[in-house]
Scaffold this active site. Structure first.
Site, short mmCIF file in Angstrom:
data_model
loop_
_atom_site.label_atom_id
_atom_site.label_comp_id
_atom_site.label_asym_id
_atom_site.label_seq_id
_atom_site.Cartn_x
_atom_site.Cartn_y
_atom_site.Cartn_z
N ASP A 1 0.82 -1.21 0.00
CA ASP A 1 0.00 0.00 0.00
C ASP A 1 0.85 1.27 0.00
O ASP A 1 1.81 1.38 0.78
CB ASP A 1 -0.90 -0.02 1.24
CG ASP A 1 -1.82 1.18 1.32
OD1 ASP A 1 -2.67 1.34 0.42
OD2 ASP A 1 -1.68 1.97 2.27
N GLU B 1 1.63 -0.07 -4.87
CA GLU B 1 0.75 1.06 -5.15
C GLU B 1 1.60 2.32 -5.02
O GLU B 1 2.10 2.63 -3.93
CB GLU B 1 -0.42 1.15 -4.18
CG GLU B 1 -1.34 2.32 -4.49
CD GLU B 1 -2.23 2.75 -3.34
OE1 GLU B 1 -3.21 3.46 -3.61
OE2 GLU B 1 -1.96 2.39 -2.19
#
Length: 586
Positions: free
Chosen positions: A250, A287
């Protein structure tokens, strides 16, 4: 068994055995092993044994490496022994993420029960859809039963309500039995607001850098060697002990690290070593909003070593073009020429000015060395749906034909495609932001903050669902009974057709960005993929020439008349997508 914990600043540490405050205390000895600052103690323990640590006479706290929190994140943890898992996947050879059809799944809303066991009962649906990799949103323990997963405070633990570590292992095992790889979303850039006791143990955070969530995780300050080890050991544990095939990391742009070797590069090298040891591919998907292929450049060439990265420019280009939305970060997107740029070059903001950021952003991709499958392309994600004020999906904004067109472009394009759960049948349910913090003050702050944030952007606060209201989670649960309705079944059939074409036609899985071409003419956009053309028409129908040779319709989705073949092209309906095969490539 031996219990250990890193607490370099502690004067004394006790192991507390038992689930309550009155557990039996066992003094620990500072051994500086396996590294400096470690404390150890020998005590009886097995899978499920409750334990915690008391630092300098304080309250018992969960182990920073706890693998299971059966009574919640504030209580004692439980020992997890991977040897107790009854694995049946010894024949599983693994699956590379490159070019795979990825399916983003949130366990808590994938089914009404919201458990791993319930999700297993729906795996046949994913197989029939043509999915290769199931990407599971974070499962690391958070405070309360329901959450997106990005408020986790125990990165090693598996949320108990989902089924705990045993349930997750059984889920991965069941996926492998169906031929599905598993990617797990991991959050290393911050921890949630409730139950985060790491700072009591050591310098897990630093004031040297800032993040949108407060103090940064300590990757390059005093004590960072052990914090980096905590992150890398966590990642390797999912691969080794839970047989996970890939990790989605993330918001890696928030992993601020000025060390000579970035923590991502360290993790990439250690993952490669473990992959060689286990004899199966292990993937890392980042990401990142940096729009820089250094993320997917090998570490030997000075890169971060990720296998792939999310590419929000694909989403933004398709979303803004299909919906007409131009607010916020969609401002620079919206026309077919931007779609052309993204599909041919991977990024739109690549040494171009970003009006949303107020500066030139990104770097150009070397298409000769970086394949398209190093980038994940998608029409929806949990972020792009759930971070809308009311959690409306693409199907709430578009006609079926427009959604079908967007799906055809990214599923048959050069990228690694990712489907957000429920998208494949145009689910009627919204997917909204929800939490379930037991602390009423924290819950109130989250609710007011969410409504205040969207109120500043012109939304009526009353329209923004309360994250703490149980109905917000309930309204986000997929309705599997919809699959039998004609309008939903039609969309599902279309997605299955597209994944089938991608799997059976080599040209539609070609990852070489140098061979991608997009033509824009009037209402039509034509994506060239070898001897195939994906023709999208928005607005009025039109005649489209596709290469000076006879063509045949391979598949079509239209809200109007069926496409009509011309001598060397096709006459399309007003809103339609047609997949054509050209008799001889132009």
């Amino acid at each position: 068994m031996q219990f250990g914990v890193w607490a370099p600043r502690a004067r004394e540490v006790e192991l507390v055995l038992g689930a309550g405050q009155e557990g039996r205390s066992v003094p620990m000895e500072r051994t500086d092993s396996p590294r400096e600052g470690w404390w150890t103690a020998e005590a009886e323990g097995a899978h499920g044994t409750r334990y915690a640590f008391r630092i300098d006479g304080g309250d018992p706290r969960p182990d920073p490496r706890t693998g299971w929190q059966p009574e919640g994140v504030h209580a004692a943890g439980a020992v997890v022994d991977p040897a107790t898992f009854a694995w049946t996947d010894s024949g599983w050879a693994g699956r590379s993420v490159h070019g795979a059809v990825v399916y983003e799944l949130h366990v808590g809303t994938f089914t009404e029960a919201g458990t791993f066991a319930a999700a297993v009962q729906r795996l046949d649906h994913l197989v029939e859809l043509g999915v290769d990799v199931v990407e599971v949103l974070p499962v690391s323990a958070w405070d309360g039963p329901w959450n997106w997963g990005y408020d986790g405070v125990a990165p090693y633990a598996v949320q108990h309500e989902y089924g705990g570590p045993d349930g997750f292992a059984a889920f991965v095992d069941a996926c492998h039995a169906k031929g599905l790889a598993v990617a797990l979303d991991c959050v290393y850039n911050h921890l949630g607001p409730s139950g985060n006791y790491l700072a009591e143990f050591g310098p897990y955070f630093t004031d040297k850098h800032d993040t949108p969530w407060g103090a940064a995780v300590n990757l390059d300050d005093t004590g960072s060697v052990e914090v980096r080890r905590w992150i890398c050991d966590n990642a390797l544990r999912w691969f080794r002990d839970f047989h996970v095939d890939a990790l989605r990391l993330d918001a890696v742009h928030a992993l601020v690290d000025d060390s000579p070797t970035h923590v991502l590069a360290q993790l990439a090298d250690e993952t490669a070593a473990l992959s060689a040891q286990l004899g199966r591919p292990l993937g890392l998907i980042a990401e990142s909003d940096l729009n820089d292929a250094v993320m997917v450049t090998p570490t030997a060439a000075g890169g971060r070593g990720m296998d792939a990265q999310w590419d929000d420019d694909v989403h933004h280009a398709l979303h803004a073009w299909l919906t007409g939305e131009r607010q916020g970060y969609y401002a620079d997107f919206g026309d077919a020429e931007v779609v052309k740029t993204v599909f041919e070059e991977a990024f739109f903001h690549a040494e171009r000015f970003s009006s949303f950021r107020g500066e030139v952003w990104g770097k150009k991709v070397d298409r000769a060395t970086v394949p398209g499958t190093a980038f994940l392309g998608y029409l929806q994600t949990h972020d792009q749906v759930g971070n809308r004020a009311i959690g409306d999906r693409i199907g709430h904004l578009l006609s079926p034909a427009r959604q079908a067109a967007g799906a055809a472009l990214y599923l048959l394009g050069p990228f690694t495609p990712m489907v957000f759960m429920g998208e494949e049948w145009n689910a009627s349910t919204k997917w909204q932001f929800f939490t379930s913090f037991p602390d009423p003050e924290l819950g109130k702050a989250v609710s007011e903050g969410r409504r205040g944030e969207f109120g500043q952007h012109g939304w009526d606060a009353e329209d923004v669902p309360d994250p703490q209201d149980p109905a917000t989670r309930e309204n986000s649960v997929l309705r599997w009974d919809e699959l039998g309705a004609p309008e939903h079944a039609r969309m599902l059939d279309w997605y299955r057709t597209l994944t089938g074409l991608r799997r059976s036609v080599p040209a539609l899985a070609d990852a070489d960005l140098r061979r991608v071409r997009v033509d824009v003419a009037g209402n039509a956009l034509v994506l060239h993929r070898g001897d195939h053309r994906i023709v999208v028409t928005l607005g009025e129908g039109t005649d489209v020439e596709v290469g000076g040779a006879p063509v045949e319709v391979v598949a079509a989705f239209t809200d109007g008349p069926a496409p009509e073949l011309l001598a060397t092209g096709v006459r399309t309906a007003a809103e339609s997508v047609v997949v054509l095969r050209v008799a001889s490539a132009a």
